[in-house]
Design a protein around this motif. Structure first.
Motif, PDB file in Angstrom:
ATOM      1  N   TRP A  32      82.800  -8.226  57.932  1.00  0.00           N
ATOM      2  CA  TRP A  32      81.791  -8.449  56.794  1.00  0.00           C
ATOM      3  C   TRP A  32      82.166  -7.794  55.422  1.00  0.00           C
ATOM      4  O   TRP A  32      82.126  -8.263  54.362  1.00  0.00           O
ATOM      5  N   ARG A  36      82.904 -10.128  52.285  1.00  0.00           N
ATOM      6  CA  ARG A  36      81.662  -9.854  51.239  1.00  0.00           C
ATOM      7  C   ARG A  36      82.284  -9.385  49.930  1.00  0.00           C
ATOM      8  O   ARG A  36      82.180  -9.519  48.871  1.00  0.00           O
ATOM      9  N   THR A  37      83.571  -8.360  50.020  1.00  0.00           N
ATOM     10  CA  THR A  37      83.782  -7.503  49.159  1.00  0.00           C
ATOM     11  C   THR A  37      85.228  -7.706  48.845  1.00  0.00           C
ATOM     12  O   THR A  37      85.689  -7.299  47.676  1.00  0.00           O
ATOM     13  N   THR A 150      74.787  -0.723  52.622  1.00  0.00           N
ATOM     14  CA  THR A 150      75.095  -1.492  51.634  1.00  0.00           C
ATOM     15  C   THR A 150      75.475  -0.673  50.541  1.00  0.00           C
ATOM     16  O   THR A 150      76.398  -1.495  49.452  1.00  0.00           O
ATOM     17  N   PHE A 155      81.886   2.093  47.878  1.00  0.00           N
ATOM     18  CA  PHE A 155      82.471   3.221  47.023  1.00  0.00           C
ATOM     19  C   PHE A 155      83.633   3.976  47.579  1.00  0.00           C
ATOM     20  O   PHE A 155      83.641   4.449  48.863  1.00  0.00           O
ATOM     21  N   GLY A 201      72.263  -5.099  44.941  1.00  0.00           N
ATOM     22  CA  GLY A 201      73.554  -6.005  45.069  1.00  0.00           C
ATOM     23  C   GLY A 201      73.393  -7.194  44.496  1.00  0.00           C
ATOM     24  O   GLY A 201      74.521  -7.367  43.529  1.00  0.00           O
ATOM     25  N   PHE A 205      75.495  -8.380  41.196  1.00  0.00           N
ATOM     26  CA  PHE A 205      76.506  -9.472  41.012  1.00  0.00           C
ATOM     27  C   PHE A 205      76.327 -10.393  40.077  1.00  0.00           C
ATOM     28  O   PHE A 205      77.373 -10.602  39.303  1.00  0.00           O
ATOM     29  N   ALA A 208      76.775  -8.753  36.287  1.00  0.00           N
ATOM     30  CA  ALA A 208      78.085  -8.376  36.404  1.00  0.00           C
ATOM     31  C   ALA A 208      78.894  -9.710  35.981  1.00  0.00           C
ATOM     32  O   ALA A 208      79.848  -9.646  34.942  1.00  0.00           O
ATOM     33  N   HIS A 236      86.665  -4.462  36.435  1.00  0.00           N
ATOM     34  CA  HIS A 236      86.207  -3.282  37.044  1.00  0.00           C
ATOM     35  C   HIS A 236      86.208  -3.735  38.631  1.00  0.00           C
ATOM     36  O   HIS A 236      85.846  -4.892  38.940  1.00  0.00           O
ATOM     37  N   ALA A 238      84.887  -3.975  41.555  1.00  0.00           N
ATOM     38  CA  ALA A 238      83.792  -3.726  42.472  1.00  0.00           C
ATOM     39  C   ALA A 238      83.597  -4.746  43.797  1.00  0.00           C
ATOM     40  O   ALA A 238      83.309  -4.282  44.745  1.00  0.00           O
ATOM     41  N   ARG A 241      85.079 -10.922  44.777  1.00  0.00           N
ATOM     42  CA  ARG A 241      84.574 -12.123  44.540  1.00  0.00           C
ATOM     43  C   ARG A 241      83.913 -12.253  42.898  1.00  0.00           C
ATOM     44  O   ARG A 241      84.002 -13.237  42.207  1.00  0.00           O
ATOM     45  N   ILE A 242      83.655 -11.137  42.327  1.00  0.00           N
ATOM     46  CA  ILE A 242      83.340 -11.070  40.908  1.00  0.00           C
ATOM     47  C   ILE A 242      84.548 -11.348  40.050  1.00  0.00           C
ATOM     48  O   ILE A 242      84.321 -12.057  39.154  1.00  0.00           O
ATOM     49  N   ASN A 266      85.462   0.457  45.341  1.00  0.00           N
ATOM     50  CA  ASN A 266      85.119   0.549  43.939  1.00  0.00           C
ATOM     51  C   ASN A 266      84.996   2.196  43.606  1.00  0.00           C
ATOM     52  O   ASN A 266      84.129   2.984  44.106  1.00  0.00           O
ATOM     53  N   GLY A 297      78.357  -2.075  34.706  1.00  0.00           N
ATOM     54  CA  GLY A 297      77.997  -0.924  35.328  1.00  0.00           C
ATOM     55  C   GLY A 297      76.375  -0.561  35.232  1.00  0.00           C
ATOM     56  O   GLY A 297      75.691  -1.307  34.536  1.00  0.00           O
TER      57      GLY A 297
HETATM   58  O1  UT7 Z   1      79.889  -0.976  40.307  1.00  0.00           O
HETATM   59  C1  UT7 Z   1      78.689  -1.496  39.818  1.00  0.00           C
HETATM   60  C2  UT7 Z   1      78.935  -2.891  39.906  1.00  0.00           C
HETATM   61  N1  UT7 Z   1      78.495  -3.130  41.154  1.00  0.00           N
HETATM   62  C3  UT7 Z   1      78.701  -4.451  41.436  1.00  0.00           C
HETATM   63  O2  UT7 Z   1      79.102  -5.219  40.712  1.00  0.00           O
HETATM   64  C4  UT7 Z   1      78.149  -4.903  43.183  1.00  0.00           C
HETATM   65  C5  UT7 Z   1      77.772  -6.241  42.968  1.00  0.00           C
HETATM   66  N2  UT7 Z   1      77.085  -6.482  44.384  1.00  0.00           N
HETATM   67  C6  UT7 Z   1      78.193  -6.807  45.221  1.00  0.00           C
HETATM   68  O3  UT7 Z   1      79.187  -6.762  45.328  1.00  0.00           O
HETATM   69  C7  UT7 Z   1      77.112  -7.361  46.490  1.00  0.00           C
HETATM   70  O4  UT7 Z   1      76.091  -7.801  46.290  1.00  0.00           O
HETATM   71  C8  UT7 Z   1      77.397  -6.720  47.741  1.00  0.00           C
HETATM   72  C9  UT7 Z   1      78.686  -6.308  48.278  1.00  0.00           C
HETATM   73  C10 UT7 Z   1      76.724  -5.332  47.555  1.00  0.00           C
HETATM   74  C11 UT7 Z   1      76.530  -7.166  48.900  1.00  0.00           C
HETATM   75  O5  UT7 Z   1      77.117  -8.804  49.187  1.00  0.00           O
HETATM   76  P1  UT7 Z   1      76.055  -9.799  49.309  1.00  0.00           P
HETATM   77  O6  UT7 Z   1      76.751 -10.899  49.691  1.00  0.00           O
HETATM   78  O7  UT7 Z   1      75.220  -9.896  47.959  1.00  0.00           O
HETATM   79  O8  UT7 Z   1      75.031  -9.238  50.553  1.00  0.00           O
HETATM   80  P2  UT7 Z   1      73.504  -9.322  50.505  1.00  0.00           P
HETATM   81  O9  UT7 Z   1      73.167  -8.006  49.840  1.00  0.00           O
HETATM   82  O10 UT7 Z   1      72.613 -10.475  50.311  1.00  0.00           O
HETATM   83  O11 UT7 Z   1      73.251  -9.098  52.059  1.00  0.00           O
HETATM   84  C12 UT7 Z   1      73.693 -10.271  53.061  1.00  0.00           C
HETATM   85  C13 UT7 Z   1      73.285  -9.804  54.343  1.00  0.00           C
HETATM   86  C14 UT7 Z   1      71.763  -8.825  54.495  1.00  0.00           C
HETATM   87  O12 UT7 Z   1      71.409  -9.388  55.770  1.00  0.00           O
HETATM   88  P3  UT7 Z   1      70.330 -10.438  55.947  1.00  0.00           P
HETATM   89  O13 UT7 Z   1      69.097 -10.124  55.180  1.00  0.00           O
HETATM   90  O14 UT7 Z   1      70.851 -11.692  55.439  1.00  0.00           O
HETATM   91  O15 UT7 Z   1      70.078 -10.482  57.351  1.00  0.00           O
HETATM   92  C15 UT7 Z   1      72.397  -7.616  54.491  1.00  0.00           C
HETATM   93  O16 UT7 Z   1      71.360  -6.823  55.138  1.00  0.00           O
HETATM   94  O17 UT7 Z   1      74.325  -8.788  54.880  1.00  0.00           O
HETATM   95  C16 UT7 Z   1      73.842  -7.559  55.030  1.00  0.00           C
HETATM   96  N3  UT7 Z   1      74.348  -6.435  54.893  1.00  0.00           N
HETATM   97  C17 UT7 Z   1      75.423  -5.879  55.636  1.00  0.00           C
HETATM   98  N4  UT7 Z   1      75.884  -6.552  56.752  1.00  0.00           N
HETATM   99  C18 UT7 Z   1      76.895  -5.769  57.425  1.00  0.00           C
HETATM  100  C19 UT7 Z   1      74.322  -5.803  53.743  1.00  0.00           C
HETATM  101  N5  UT7 Z   1      75.312  -4.774  53.666  1.00  0.00           N
HETATM  102  C20 UT7 Z   1      76.152  -4.880  54.900  1.00  0.00           C
HETATM  103  C21 UT7 Z   1      77.008  -4.315  55.685  1.00  0.00           C
HETATM  104  N6  UT7 Z   1      77.549  -4.815  56.757  1.00  0.00           N
HETATM  105  N7  UT7 Z   1      77.658  -3.395  54.835  1.00  0.00           N
END
Ligand code: UT7
Length: 315
Positions: A32, A36-37, A150, A155, A201, A205, A208, A236, A238, A241-242, A266, A297
């Motif tokens: 995962w 995803r990251t 999450t 980090f 998140g 995303f 960003a 940055h 993070a 995919r960004i 990150n 950020g």
């Molecule tokens: O540094 C400042 C700038 N920060 C950023 O740019 C971060 C930007 N955001 C991101 O990089 C992404 O949004 C994340 C990596 C934080 C999350 O990825 P996502 O593809 O947006 O996932 P999501 O939050 O939509 O979660 C998808 C699923 C959820 O489950 P359900 O609701 O679909 O059942 C989450 O609960 O993944 C689940 N999930 C996880 N599963 C396994 C969230 N975190 C985790 C995890 N392990 N660590």
């Protein structure tokens, strides 16, 4: 006159934490996190190692890289100061043996290094100082909720620093353009409401990608560059995919985007100088390269800058 990069250095703490190690205590998996990251591991400061300790380590390396033992200004970007009050930059300056120099913190979360660079570059261009240390340092591990999968998987801790000196716009190392922005209406997306850091998140995303792309376009136009001019995009670190989305929208080939988040995660304010130092050490960033920096950020804040990479050995 402008600011010219004269040296760079970076450090990460010793304690390596892999995705597998996190999966032993959280409901997550290496699969995962990587898919995803792009992150595979990160480094975490041991108890007793503070942001100022990492900042000093990076600053010493940057000063050695620049061949100087003195600077006229210290600007430290951090979201995890040693204490809420006083600022951490004076402590860092003191630990470096810099006496009576102006030293202050900049708080712009993951955009902090670009904001700090802008601040120091302005002081240099105006002739207020001949040299400056710009440091990005964070120990996000100290504000993460260990039960929050999450944020815990994203980090890592680290620090990076550059030495700037006053110089000319056509010199290698010269910073040629800046663009910064903020939108406080988005303050709740990345915040520390109580003891722990929280991030929403998905919208982060989206914002960003949009803001890093727009800010980059503005600074490219300001510098008289096009996407084709850019040899290296240091965004940055993070989420890979960004970085892919930003390079695609800008029309910069993906292999020109520097990526080290797989190794360090990150690292917030440290992210950009750490990525530049790693790329320079790997020989991926070389003298003469036209470099575009961009970040997004908490705040929300965002920014971009352009520079020509100097002939320096990264510490
Ligand atoms: O540094 C400042 C700038 N920060 C950023 O740019 C971060 C930007 N955001 C991101 O990089 C992404 O949004 C994340 C990596 C934080 C999350 O990825 P996502 O593809 O947006 O996932 P999501 O939050 O939509 O979660 C998808 C699923 C959820 O489950 P359900 O609701 O679909 O059942 C989450 O609960 O993944 C689940 N999930 C996880 N599963 C396994 C969230 N975190 C985790 C995890 N392990 N660590």
């Amino acid at each position: 006159m402008t600011a010219v990069v004269a040296g760079i250095g970076a450090v990460v703490p010793d304690r390596l934490v892999t995705n597998e190690m996190l999966a032993q205590r959280l409901d997550t998996s290496d699969e995962w996190i990587v898919s995803r990251t792009g992150i595979r591991q990160r480094y975490v400061a041991p108890p007793g190692c503070s942001t100022s300790d990492l900042a000093v380590g990076a600053a010493e390396r940057a000063m050695q890289s620049a061949g100087v033992d003195d600077v006229g200004l210290v600007v430290l970007a951090t979201t995890t100061p040693d204490r809420p009050c006083p600022g951490t930059a004076p402590v860092v300056a003191s630990k470096l043996g810099l006496v009576d120099v102006p030293a202050y913190d900049v708080s712009a979360v993951c955009t902090g290094f670009i904001y700090a660079l802008f601040s120091a570059a302005g002081a240099l261009a105006l002739g207020h100082t001949e040299s400056a240390l710009v440091i990005g340092a964070d120990t996000f591990s100290t504000i993460l909720d260990p039960a929050d999968r999450t944020t815990s998987v994203i980090f890592g801790d680290g620090a990076g620093a550059v030495v700037l000196r006053r110089g000319h716009e056509d010199e290698p190392g010269a910073l040629s353009g800046f663009h910064l922005g903020s939108d406080g209406a988005l303050a709740d997306l990345i915040t520390v409401p109580d003891k722990y850091f929280r991030m929403d998140g998905k919208p982060v995303f989206m914002h960003a990608v949009r803001r890093m792309t727009e800010s980059s376009r503005t600074v490219l136009a300001q510098s008289g560059w096009t996407a084709q001019t850019v040899d290296r995009l240091v965004g940055h670190q993070a989420n890979v995919r960004i970085l892919q989305a930003v390079s695609e929208q800008l029309g910069i080939p993906e292999d020109r985007a520097v990526v080290n988040l797989d190794r360090v995660g990150n690292t917030a304010a440290a992210s950009i100088p750490l990525a530049m130092a790693d790329a320079a050490k790997d020989g991926d960033l070389v003298a003469g390269h036209k470099v575009l920096l961009t970040a997004f950020g908490g705040g929300a804040t965002w920014g971009a800058a352009t520079l020509t990479w100097p002939d320096v050995i990264a510490g």
